[in-house]
Design a protein around this motif. Structure first.
Motif, mmCIF file in Angstrom:
data_model
loop_
_atom_site.group_PDB
_atom_site.id
_atom_site.type_symbol
_atom_site.label_atom_id
_atom_site.label_comp_id
_atom_site.label_asym_id
_atom_site.label_seq_id
_atom_site.Cartn_x
_atom_site.Cartn_y
_atom_site.Cartn_z
ATOM 1 N N PHE A 24 0.835 -1.207 0.000
ATOM 2 C CA PHE A 24 0.000 0.000 0.000
ATOM 3 C C PHE A 24 0.867 1.252 0.000
ATOM 4 O O PHE A 24 1.850 1.340 0.729
ATOM 5 C CB PHE A 24 -0.915 0.010 1.234
ATOM 6 N N ALA A 33 -3.381 0.153 -3.678
ATOM 7 C CA ALA A 33 -2.718 -1.136 -3.509
ATOM 8 C C ALA A 33 -1.970 -1.480 -4.780
ATOM 9 O O ALA A 33 -2.383 -1.099 -5.880
ATOM 10 C CB ALA A 33 -3.758 -2.216 -3.216
ATOM 11 N N ALA A 46 -0.728 -7.688 4.348
ATOM 12 C CA ALA A 46 -1.812 -7.013 3.630
ATOM 13 C C ALA A 46 -3.141 -7.229 4.348
ATOM 14 O O ALA A 46 -3.962 -6.308 4.464
ATOM 15 C CB ALA A 46 -1.889 -7.521 2.188
ATOM 16 N N ILE A 58 -10.233 -1.631 2.580
ATOM 17 C CA ILE A 58 -9.317 -2.560 1.916
ATOM 18 C C ILE A 58 -9.931 -3.946 1.804
ATOM 19 O O ILE A 58 -10.449 -4.491 2.779
ATOM 20 C CB ILE A 58 -7.992 -2.661 2.697
#
Ligand code: SF4
Length: 62
Positions: A24, A33, A46, A58
């Protein structure tokens, strides 16, 4: 696994880029991303970043 930041949700807090800078990064005021398949060794970080995003912007998924 692939990571995605929803630009309509991201508030630019920079937390994900701090937790997992390999995936990121900040682009202007929003996080993005890295595109495409994540290297396997980066998936746990992640997911950690996704779980710590204050607005659940996300997604880490197949
Ligand atoms: S943690 Fe969430 S809100 Fe903060 S910059 Fe990353 S995607 Fe945006």
């Amino acid at each position: 696994m692939k990571a995605f930041v929803d630009p309509d949700l991201c508030i630019g807090c920079t937390q994900c880029a701090g937790i997992c800078p390999e995936v990121f990064s900040m682009e202007g005021t929003l996080a993005v991303a890295q595109p495409g398949e994540l290297p396997g060794e980066l998936v746990p970080a992640a997911i950690d970043a996704a779980q710590n995003c204050p607005v659940s912007a996300i997604t880490v998924s197949e």
